[in-house]
Design an enzyme around this catalytic site. Sequence first.
Site, short mmCIF file in Angstrom:
data_model
loop_
_atom_site.label_atom_id
_atom_site.label_comp_id
_atom_site.label_asym_id
_atom_site.label_seq_id
_atom_site.Cartn_x
_atom_site.Cartn_y
_atom_site.Cartn_z
N ARG A 68 -3.82 2.14 -12.85
CA ARG A 68 -4.11 2.06 -11.47
C ARG A 68 -5.49 2.47 -11.18
O ARG A 68 -6.11 1.93 -10.25
CB ARG A 68 -2.98 2.69 -10.60
CG ARG A 68 -1.61 2.35 -10.67
CD ARG A 68 -0.97 3.05 -9.95
NE ARG A 68 -1.17 2.73 -8.35
CZ ARG A 68 -0.83 1.36 -7.85
NH1 ARG A 68 0.12 0.95 -8.43
NH2 ARG A 68 -0.99 1.25 -6.48
N HIS A 112 -1.28 -3.78 9.97
CA HIS A 112 0.23 -3.71 9.52
C HIS A 112 1.13 -4.40 10.41
O HIS A 112 0.91 -4.26 11.84
CB HIS A 112 0.53 -2.19 9.36
CG HIS A 112 1.86 -2.18 8.91
ND1 HIS A 112 2.44 -1.95 7.66
CD2 HIS A 112 3.10 -1.79 9.74
CE1 HIS A 112 3.61 -2.02 7.49
NE2 HIS A 112 4.19 -1.75 8.68
N ASP A 144 -6.14 6.21 5.65
CA ASP A 144 -6.25 7.52 5.02
C ASP A 144 -5.23 7.62 3.99
O ASP A 144 -4.77 6.60 3.18
CB ASP A 144 -5.93 8.54 5.95
CG ASP A 144 -4.56 8.72 6.40
OD1 ASP A 144 -3.50 7.85 6.09
OD2 ASP A 144 -4.30 9.42 7.48
N VAL A 147 0.30 6.23 3.49
CA VAL A 147 0.78 4.74 3.71
C VAL A 147 0.91 4.40 5.10
O VAL A 147 1.59 5.07 5.54
CB VAL A 147 1.67 4.17 2.83
CG1 VAL A 147 2.17 2.84 3.05
CG2 VAL A 147 1.43 4.51 1.21
N ASP A 148 0.22 3.51 5.58
CA ASP A 148 0.16 3.04 7.18
C ASP A 148 0.02 4.22 7.93
O ASP A 148 0.96 4.18 8.98
CB ASP A 148 1.50 2.33 7.34
CG ASP A 148 1.52 1.06 6.19
OD1 ASP A 148 0.60 0.43 5.88
OD2 ASP A 148 2.84 0.48 5.88
C1 GRF Z 1 0.22 -9.65 7.28
O1 GRF Z 1 1.38 -9.50 8.10
C2 GRF Z 1 -0.38 -8.14 7.53
O2 GRF Z 1 -0.06 -7.50 8.68
C3 GRF Z 1 0.53 -7.68 6.34
O3 GRF Z 1 0.51 -8.68 5.51
C4 GRF Z 1 0.29 -9.93 5.88
C5 GRF Z 1 -0.87 -10.69 5.45
O4 GRF Z 1 -0.79 -12.06 5.79
N1 GRF Z 1 -0.61 -6.37 5.99
P1 GRF Z 1 -2.21 -12.94 5.43
O5 GRF Z 1 -2.39 -13.03 4.05
O6 GRF Z 1 -3.44 -12.46 6.23
O7 GRF Z 1 -1.71 -14.05 6.06
#
Ligand code: GRF
Length: 203
Positions: A68, A112, A144, A147-148
């Site tokens: 990773r 998100h 940051d 996550v989210d």
């Molecule tokens: C979106 O819903 C975004 O919010 C999430 O992953 C999805 C990506 O969609 N993080 P795309 O590949 O931009 O169409």
Amino acid sequence: MRRLGILLSGRGSNFLAIHRAIADGRIQDAEIAVVISNKPEAGGLEAARSLGLTALAIPQEGKGQAARQAHDARVITALSDFNVDLVCLAGYMRIISPAFVAAFSNRILNIHPSLLPAFPGLDAQHQALEYGVKVAGCTVHFVDEAVDHGVIVLQKTVPVLDDDTADTLSARVLEQEHIAYPEAISYVLSGRFHIVGRRYLPL
Ligand code: GRF
């Protein structure tokens, strides 16, 4: 001219929305310097190539913590090689390491598909329906180490309808994502904001 680096793992509709916003002037003085995916088969990479953009597949090799870290290091190097000023995670299905966050401190955005802090992680729209919320939406935030979690730049809302499925709700949220992400990028690139605690405030 500010240089954006887009990281994605899938179809890339948010990346395409950012691209359109640069083309029609909603995001000014910016260009997409590179599109990078951890998934070589990501539709977003193909879309980037057909737009004449530089698109790189950087898959993780091997498993475990060392793999990773090595992967993140390669992505950081690529972003640096392309002199990226702002990193936009656009459906990038990986948790990025503290070293990555530190390398681009306050210069990484994510979108998100929920009104954070509700429903972080995977299947946000499914989580929203299960919980029974009446309003859903999307959040653009700085990244940051959690996550989210970083400082919220902006959010857009949509109603949850009684006959919604995860698919219909996702489609409604996605329309707002395509408006929200360019708007947030434009605000952030303008530099006309300050951050007080967790609050992103316009100047
Ligand atoms: C979106 O819903 C975004 O919010 C999430 O992953 C999805 C990506 O969609 N993080 P795309 O590949 O931009 O169409």
